[in-house]
Scaffold this active site. Structure first.
Site, PDB file in Angstrom:
ATOM      1  CG  ASP A 125       5.139  -1.578   2.093  1.00 30.06           C
ATOM      2  OD1 ASP A 125       3.971  -1.452   2.519  1.00 30.06           O
ATOM      3  OD2 ASP A 125       5.649  -2.684   1.808  1.00 30.06           O
ATOM      4  CG  HIS A 126       0.855   3.603   5.254  1.00 34.88           C
ATOM      5  ND1 HIS A 126       1.477   3.787   6.469  1.00 34.88           N
ATOM      6  CD2 HIS A 126      -0.082   4.591   5.177  1.00 34.88           C
ATOM      7  CE1 HIS A 126       0.938   4.812   7.098  1.00 34.88           C
ATOM      8  NE2 HIS A 126      -0.012   5.329   6.331  1.00 34.88           N
ATOM      9  NE  ARG A 127       2.953  -4.351   2.743  1.00 32.84           N
ATOM     10  CZ  ARG A 127       3.431  -5.366   2.019  1.00 32.84           C
ATOM     11  NH1 ARG A 127       2.788  -6.532   2.008  1.00 32.84           N
ATOM     12  NH2 ARG A 127       4.535  -5.231   1.321  1.00 32.84           N
TER      13      ARG A 127
ATOM     14  N   PRO B  48       0.847  -1.205   0.000  1.00 30.53           N
ATOM     15  CG  PRO B  48      -0.017  -1.044   2.164  1.00 30.53           C
ATOM     16  CD  PRO B  48       0.721  -1.968   1.254  1.00 30.53           C
TER      17      PRO B  48
END
Length: 556
Positions: free
Chosen positions: A527-529, A346
């Site tokens: 990468d928002h994870r 994401p």
């Protein structure tokens, strides 16, 4: 004298196939071991394929532009028993004639298999006439056709650019010779001469094969469409794949479209032709009464006509100014990588702008010293050092998420990938250990990698092991973007163009004023994870601080 077949070797880790971009040799050419014989483009790089033998090129089994799986035979050589090269073209004919009197086991099997269909066929050596020492320009397909028809390619007048001999020229020369000699006896069609690959090559097919033979005619039955039976058909790799899946010979698919004077077939035409073969018209059990006169052939087209109409309709659509470009090689790899990244990680993009007055001055001051060392100093080395400072302060941007193991690996190496735009697509060479190198050393390495990337001379290892990527779209123009992460990395920084833009600064009297100043727009995708938005902002602040105060880079 023996025939040695050479298979496409493994030209890169994980590479299953490659596009044969160009042949560097032609049948009859003498080659030495390790001499490049072809250029092959994989999904990683453009590489030269060297020969494994000293000998003379016998046959080319792939056309330029064809996708070839690793392990498939692409070329064969004539070598003597000791593996040494033959002396020259004049010795080739004598050696071939001698080998006919004492054929090896492979040749016996080939002759035996060919004996039922062509008992009066001449030996392979006779089907390949001697060629004068003068260079004749002809593609591999035209040379093969010349050998099949017993034509001396050097005697053919070429109609192509620069006198290049085409297949049409070879056929015209052969037909002219047959007409002059009175043709075959009793009006029977002449039996085609065997190709050189009929001897010593087993069941390997030449890149150009004669159509209209028994094997192609046997494929049709009942009301199935009659094969077109062309000599050569052009098609994209995707269309060839469809033909293989539908078990269709491209040379039999009807088409009215041409490219460069040769028939061109689309995937839609292949499917239409295959459907016609699989579902031929069948008479009904009880014909319905017909009051009117029977319809003629034009009223109810046969399946072949339907296939041709479909092909013609597709062709007309593609002729409306559109151009079809193969989706393969580096471009396909980029697409798959971007798709995987975008649909796996994401993305969130953080934008900011650095005021880089001091950076511009520092570069101008160092440029003469760099030039004295033969180095072109750009802003990139400064940015790389600033990024390393940011990665050390915020290690989660220098990480990799291993989903299967459910763990995040914080990398302790600082290997920065530099995206380079090339004619083949975006390539990302990697500069290792950026934290251990100086500005001039980084500048020299970046310039070298970028130049070799544009020339397609990068080694696969030079595009591996990156921990963070930089993309400089500002070199072309633009301020901000939303870069896609180079998966499995967790962040990428995009650089806009360094230009003078209006900024608000405190004046001498203490009041704020708008003045022009050089600024550098930054676009950071994460990468928002793995990385939170606050961490991304803090990383960007660290990078900007380093760029706005370049003396801090001396601590890196």
């Amino acid at each position: 004298m023996t025939i040695k077949e050479f298979k496409l070797p493994d030209v890169g880790e994980g590479v299953a196939e490659g596009e044969l971009v160009s042949w560097l040799v032609a049948p009859g050419d003498r080659v030495e071991e390790d001499q490049p014989v072809a250029e092959v483009e994989t999904d990683k790089a453009l590489v030269e394929v060297p020969s494994s033998y000293d000998g003379t090129v016998e046959e080319l089994f792939a056309e330029e532009g064809e996708m070839v799986p690793v392990g498939d035979v692409i070329i064969s050589f004539r070598v003597d028993e000791e593996g040494d090269a033959e002396a020259g073209a004049s010795d080739d004919a004598d050696s071939a004639a001698a080998s006919d009197s004492e054929p090896d086991a492979t040749a016996d099997e080939a002759d035996a298999s060919a004996g039922d269909t062509a008992p009066d066929a001449e030996p392979a050596a006779e089907s390949e006439p001697d060629t004068p020492s003068g260079r004749t320009f002809a593609p591999p397909s035209a040379r093969r056709l010349a050998r099949e028809l017993g034509v001396d390619v050097a005697a053919v007048d070429g109609s192509g650019p620069g006198g290049r001999v085409t297949e049409a020229d070879v056929r015209a020369h052969a037909e002219g010779g047959a007409a002059a000699s009175g043709g075959g006896s009793d009006g029977d069609a002449p039996t085609p001469r065997p190709a050189p690959t009929d001897t010593g090559s087993g069941e390997r097919k030449s890149a150009v094969s004669k159509r209209g033979s028994a094997d192609s005619a046997a494929g049709a039955g009942g009301d199935a469409p009659e094969p077109a039976g062309r000599e050569t058909t052009l098609a994209t790799p995707a269309t060839r794949k469809v033909a293989r899946e539908r078990d269709v010979d491209l040379d039999d698919v009807p088409t009215d479209e041409t490219r460069d004077g040769e028939a061109f077939v689309t995937a839609e035409a292949v499917n239409a032709y295959a459907d016609a073969l699989e579902s031929p018209a069948e008479p009904t059990a009880e014909p319905e009464p017909v009051d009117a006169e029977p319809a003629d052939a034009e009223a109810t087209p046969e399946p072949a006509a339907t296939a041709a109409a479909a092909a013609s309709g597709t062709a007309s659509t593609e002729r409306d100014g559109d151009e079809t470009v193969p989706y393969r090689g580096v471009r396909r790899t980029i697409g798959k990588q971007m798709e995987r990244s975008k649909f796996t990680a994401p993305h969130v993009t953080h934008h900011d702008t650095a005021e880089v007055d001091a950076l511009v001055e520092a570069r101008e001051e160092l440029k003469p010293k760099a030039e004295a060392r033969g180095v072109k100093l750009t802003y990139m080395p400064f940015v790389m050092k600033a990024i390393v400072a940011g990665l050390k302060a915020h290690p989660y941007l220098n990480s990799e998420l291993r989903e299967d193991e459910e763990e995040i690996v914080l990398r302790r190496e600082y290997n920065l990938g530099i995206a380079v735009a090339t004619d083949a697509g975006l390539m990302v060479p990697v500069v290792d250990d950026v934290d251990e190198k100086g500005l001039f050393e980084l500048a020299d390495e970046v310039n070298d990698l970028a130049a070799r990337a544009r020339e397609r001379k990068l080694k696969p290892d030079e595009m591996k092991g990156g921990t963070f990527t930089i993309t400089n779209f500002g070199a072309i123009g633009g301020e901000y973007a939303t870069p896609i992460i180079n998966y499995p990395e967790t962040a990428i920084l995009g650089l806009g163009a360094i230009e003078e833009r209006p900024v608000v600064r405190e004046g001498a009297d203490g009041d704020s004023e708008v003045v022009p100043a050089p600024t550098l727009p930054l676009s950071l995708s994460i990468d928002h994870r793995v990385v939170d938005g606050a961490i991304a902002a803090e990383f960007a602040n660290t990078v900007m601080e380093q760029l706005e105060h370049p003396l801090l880079l001396l601590t890196e």
